[in-house]
Design an enzyme around this catalytic site. Structure first.
Site, PDB file in Angstrom:
ATOM      1  CG  HIS A   1      -0.308  -0.182   2.477  1.00 55.43           C
ATOM      2  ND1 HIS A   1      -0.227  -1.407   3.087  1.00 55.43           N
ATOM      3  CD2 HIS A   1       0.361   0.685   3.247  1.00 55.43           C
ATOM      4  CE1 HIS A   1       0.455  -1.265   4.198  1.00 55.43           C
ATOM      5  NE2 HIS A   1       0.827  -0.014   4.313  1.00 55.43           N
TER       6      HIS A   1
ATOM      7  NE  ARG B   1     -10.888  -5.863 -15.839  1.00 61.46           N
ATOM      8  CZ  ARG B   1      -9.703  -5.905 -15.224  1.00 61.46           C
ATOM      9  NH1 ARG B   1      -8.630  -6.250 -15.907  1.00 61.46           N
ATOM     10  NH2 ARG B   1      -9.601  -5.595 -13.955  1.00 61.46           N
TER      11      ARG B   1
ATOM     12  CD  GLU C   1      -6.531 -10.597 -18.302  1.00 62.43           C
ATOM     13  OE1 GLU C   1      -5.765  -9.861 -17.679  1.00 62.43           O
ATOM     14  OE2 GLU C   1      -7.751 -10.605 -18.094  1.00 62.43           O
TER      15      GLU C   1
ATOM     16  CG  ASP D   1      -3.712 -11.292 -14.907  1.00 62.60           C
ATOM     17  OD1 ASP D   1      -3.204 -11.796 -13.894  1.00 62.60           O
ATOM     18  OD2 ASP D   1      -4.712 -10.559 -14.878  1.00 62.60           O
TER      19      ASP D   1
ATOM     20  NE  ARG E   1      -1.508  -8.944 -11.144  1.00 60.99           N
ATOM     21  CZ  ARG E   1      -2.438  -8.394 -11.909  1.00 60.99           C
ATOM     22  NH1 ARG E   1      -3.025  -9.107 -12.863  1.00 60.99           N
ATOM     23  NH2 ARG E   1      -2.786  -7.150 -11.764  1.00 60.99           N
TER      24      ARG E   1
ATOM     25  CB  CYS F   1      -5.336  -2.265 -21.021  1.00 58.96           C
ATOM     26  SG  CYS F   1      -5.860  -3.954 -20.738  1.00 58.96           S
TER      27      CYS F   1
HETATM   28  C1  PEP Z   1      -3.629  -7.042 -16.905  1.00 61.28           C
HETATM   29  O1  PEP Z   1      -3.695  -8.177 -16.434  1.00 61.28           O
HETATM   30  O2  PEP Z   1      -2.655  -6.626 -17.567  1.00 61.28           O
HETATM   31  C2  PEP Z   1      -4.716  -6.079 -16.665  1.00 61.28           C
HETATM   32  C3  PEP Z   1      -4.740  -4.915 -17.269  1.00 61.28           C
HETATM   33  O3  PEP Z   1      -5.669  -6.423 -15.787  1.00 61.28           O
HETATM   34  P1  PEP Z   1      -5.508  -6.414 -14.192  1.00 61.28           P
HETATM   35  O4  PEP Z   1      -4.181  -5.784 -13.869  1.00 61.28           O
HETATM   36  O5  PEP Z   1      -6.674  -5.658 -13.690  1.00 61.28           O
HETATM   37  O6  PEP Z   1      -5.558  -7.880 -13.874  1.00 61.28           O
HETATM   38 MG    MG Z   2      -5.580  -8.940 -15.734  1.00 57.96          MG
END
Ligand code: PEP
Ligand code: MG
Length: 578
Positions: free
Chosen positions: A195, A338, A439, A463, A473, A510
Site C-alpha cells: 500500500h 471491463r 492475458e 496477467d 504476480r 492495457c
Molecule cells: C492485466 O492483467 O494486464 C490487466 C490490465 O488487468 P488487471 O491488472 O486488472 O488484472
Molecule cells: Mg488482468
C-alpha cells in the site's frame, strides 16, 4: 562520508530533505495475573481500547483526501472490520477470564494464534494479510499501554518537506502523512504492490520500499537524497552529490512542465503514424483526469471497486447509474468497461460467500470463469452496460478469456439480453462492440481465432506475464522473473498484434507494460497502435511517440524478436538504425 542504501524504487522522482524516522519500538507486553473480582474491569479496559481504536480509525477514514487511492481506503475499511471481528474482540475477552490475565497478554496470545494460521497458508497474498492483523493489534496494544501517539499520527505541519523512513507504514499512517505534506517515503519492508507503493504512486510522491535494515544507518533530521526511480538513498551526501541531485531535480521539474504542453497535441510519430492513447481507470472520481491529460478515451475501466467492502453485490440499477454517470463525465469519449474480474489478486468481498481456500487462486475461479459460473452476479452488470450504451460510446471488455467457448457463452448472453431489451422497448446501442482481454497464453497463441469473433482485443500484460512465466504476480520472492522483455512474452504480444491486423480489428495493450516509457519504442515497432495507460504516465508516453519513427523501430523490433533474452532485447532497442 555518504552512505548509499539500495531498495526497490516504486514511485519515481527525487526528494532532498531531512529524515524523519518512524520507529515503532517493539512493544513490551508482559503477563500479569488479575484477581477474580477485577476480571470484569479488565474486560472493560479491553473494550474501551477497542472503542478508542475504532474511533481513531474512523476519524482517519472520514478525513481521507479526495486524491487517495481506493486501495488505501479499502485497507482502512478492512482494519475497521477486523476491529469488529470476534477473533480479535471476543476471543481475547474469553482469554482474560479463562487465564485471569491482563488484556495485553490475552491479545498477544490471540495475535500469535492468528498469525500462526496465516503462516501456514500456501497462498502468498493471504500470508501477507497477517500484516493487517499486526497493524490492528498494535493499535489496540498502544492504547492499552497508554502510549502517546507518534508525531506523524497527529495533524502536524512540522513534517512538511520531510522524508519519512520507517520499517513499514500502515495504510492509516500513509493517509496521515499525506495530510502533513511529506516529501517522500521509504520503508524497510514491502514490495511494488504494497500500500505504501500504491499510495506514493497515486500521490506522485517519490518512494522506495524493501530497504532492508536502512533504519540502522539513518538518524532523525539527517540530510538525505531519495531517488525513487533508481531506488537509492544517499545519507549525509557530499556537496558535489547534493549539487548533482539538485540539478537532476530541476531537470525533472522542467521536463514535467514541458509535458503539460503536450495535452492537446495529437499522438503522431515522425513518420505520421497515428497512435491512440487511452486511459486506465479504477474509480469514477478518476474520470476527470482522463479529460485533463487529453486521453482519446478510456481503454480499461476496472469495475471491481463496485464490489468492494459491501455485503451484497450491486444490482443492475446501481451498475447502470454508475456507468451513466461516467459516460456523462466523458462527454462523448469512448468508454471500455471491463466486466467483473474478481478472484486471485482482486479479493474484494462484494457480497460473495467466500469460496474454499484454493492452493492456486490465480489459476482458479476468477474473472470470466466466475462470471459464467454465477450468472446472477454477471447478468445484471452486462444488462446495465448494454442499457448505458444508449448514452454514449461504450465497449464491453471480457477479462481472462482462455478458450473460445467462454467467449461464445458471453456473446450468447449479450444476444439474449439485447432480445429481452428489444421486447421491453428499452433502447441501447445496436453497434455496441465486444472485445476480449488477451492475458492468458492460451488466448494469445490462439488470438487469430478470438479475433474472428470479437470487435477488438486488449493485451493485459500484468496477467499475461504472470501466466507465461509461471510466477504469482503478488509474490515478492519471484518478481525477479517478471520481465516484459522476455522473448516468450514478446512473441505472444506480437502474435496477438498480428492476429488483430489479419482480421482487421484493433489491438490495444492495457497492462502496465503499455505505460512504461522504456517499452514504448519496442511496442510501436511490434505494431501496437493503441495504448491504454494510467493517466499519470500518458503524456510521457506521448512524448516518446512524437519523437519516434515507426519504420525505424520495426527493424529494431524484428531484431529484438530474435533475441534470446530480455537483456539483449533492451540493448537492441537502445540502438538506432543510422
Ligand atoms: C492485466 O492483467 O494486464 C490487466 C490490465 O488487468 P488487471 O491488472 O486488472 O488484472
Ligand atoms: Mg488482468
Amino acid at each position: 562520508m555518504t552512505i548509499a542504501l539500495h531498495g526497490m524504487g516504486v514511485s519515481r522522482g527525487i526528494a532532498i530533505g531531512k529524515a524523519h524516522v518512524v520507529k515503532r519500538d517493539q512493544l513490551d507486553i508482559r503477563e500479569y495475573s488479575i484477581k477474580k473480582n477485577r476480571l470484569d474491569d479488565e474486560v472493560k479496559r479491553f473494550e474501551d481500547a477497542l472503542t478508542n481504536a475504532r474511533q481513531q480509525l474512523r476519524a482517519i477514514r472520514e478525513h481521507i483526501p479526495e486524491s487517495t487511492s481506493a486501495d488505501i481506503e479499502a485497507f482502512i475499511d478492512t482494519h475497521l472490520l477486523m476491529l469488529d471481528d470476534a477473533a480479535l474482540t471476543k476471543e481475547p475477552m474469553r482469554l482474560i477470564k479463562e487465564l485471569s490475565c491482563n488484556a495485553e497478554w490475552a491479545l498477544k496470545l490471540q495475535r500469535d494464534a492468528l498469525v500462526a494460521v496465516f503462516d501456514e497458508m500456501d497462498d502468498a497474498y493471504l500470508r501477507t494479510r497477517k500484516d493487517d492483523v499486526d497493524y490492528v493489534v498494535n493499535r489496540i496494544q498502544r492504547l492499552l499501554l497508554n502510549q502517546t501517539p507518534l508525531i506523524h499520527e497527529k495533524a502536524d505541519q512540522r513534517l512538511t518537506g520531510y522524508i519519512i523512513m520507517a520499517n513499514d507504514l500502515t495504510p492509516a499512517d500513509t493517509v496521515l502523512m499525506q495530510h502533513n505534506g511529506i516529501a517522500a517515503f521509504a520503508t524497510e519492508f514491502g514490495g511494488p504492490t504494497s500500500h505504501t507503493a500504491i499510495l506514493a504512486r497515486s500521490l506522485g510522491i517519490p518512494a522506495i520500499v524493501g530497504l532492508q535494515n536502512a533504519l540502522r544507518y539513518i538518524k532523525d533530521d539527517e540530510e538525505i537524497i531519495l531517488d525513487g526511480s533508481r531506488g537509492i538513498i544517499l545519507v549525509d551526501p557530499e556537496r558535489h552529490e547534493l549539487l548533482h541531485y539538485q540539478h537532476l531535480q530541476k531537470e525533472e521539474k522542467r521536463y514535467f512542465s514541458k509535458l503539460g504542453k503536450l495535452k492537446n497535441k495529437p499522438a503522431i510519430t515522425l513518420d505520421e503514424v497515428s497512435i491512440a492513447l487511452d486511459a486506465n481507470i479504477e474509480l469514477p472520481k478518476d474520470f476527470e483526469t482522463v479529460v485533463e491529460v487529453g486521453a482519446a478515451g478510456v481503454g480499461l475501466y476496472r469495475t471491481e471497486f463496485l464490489y468492494m467492502n459491501r455485503e451484497t453485490p450491486p444490482d443492475e440499477e446501481e451498475h447502470y447509474a454508475t456507468y451513466k454517470g461516467v459516460i456523462d463525465v466523458l462527454k462523448g469519449l469512448p468508454l471500455t468497461i471491463r466486466t467483473l474480474d474478481l478472484g486471485a489478486d482482486k479479493q474484494v468481498d462484494g457480497g460473495r460467500q467466500s469460496g474454499p481456500v484454493t492452493t492456486n487462486p490465480a489459476l482458479g475461479l476468477r474473472a470470466i470463469r466466475l462470471c459464467l459460473k454465477e450468472p446472477a452476479l454477471f447478468r445484471p452488470q452486462l444488462r446495465a452496460i448494454i442499457r448505458a450504451s444508449v448514452h454514449g460510446p461504450v465497449r464491453i471488455l471480457i477479462p481472462m478469456l482462455s478458450n473460445v467457448h467462454e467467449m461464445q457463452q458471453v456473446l450468447q448472453m449479450v444476444d439474449d439480453i439485447k432480445k429481452e431489451l428489444d421486447e421491453q422497448n428499452i433502447p441501447y446501442d445496436h453497434e455496441l462492440q465486444i472485445g476480449g482481454m488477451i492475458e492468458v497464453p492460451a488466448a494469445a497463441v490462439c488470438a487469430d481465432i478470438f479475433a474472428k469473433y470479437l470487435d477488438f482485443l486488449s493485451i493485459g500484460t500484468n496477467d499475461l506475464i504472470q501466466y507465461t512465466m509461471a510466477i504469482d504476480r503478488v509474490n515478492d520472492e519471484v518478481n525477479y522473473l517478471y520481465d516484459p522483455l522476455n522473448p516468450a512474452v514478446l512473441r505472444l504480444v506480437h502474435t496477438t498484434i498480428k492476429a488483430g491486423k489479419k482480421e482487421n480489428i484493433p489491438v490495444a495493450m492495457c497492462g502496465e507494460m503499455a505505460g512504461e516509457t522504456k517499452y514504448t519504442r519496442l511496442l510501436l515497432g511490434l505494431g501496437l497502435r493503441e495504448f491504454s495507460i494510467h493517466p499519470a504516465t500518458l503524456l510521457e508516453v506521448k512524448q516518446i511517440i512524437i519523437d519516434s519513427n515507426v519504420s525505424e523501430l520495426q527493424t529494431l523490433a524484428n531484431k529484438a524478436l530474435k533475441a534470446s533474452n530480455g537483456i539483449d532485447v533492451a540493448n537492441i532497442m537502445r540502438e538506432t538504425t543510422d
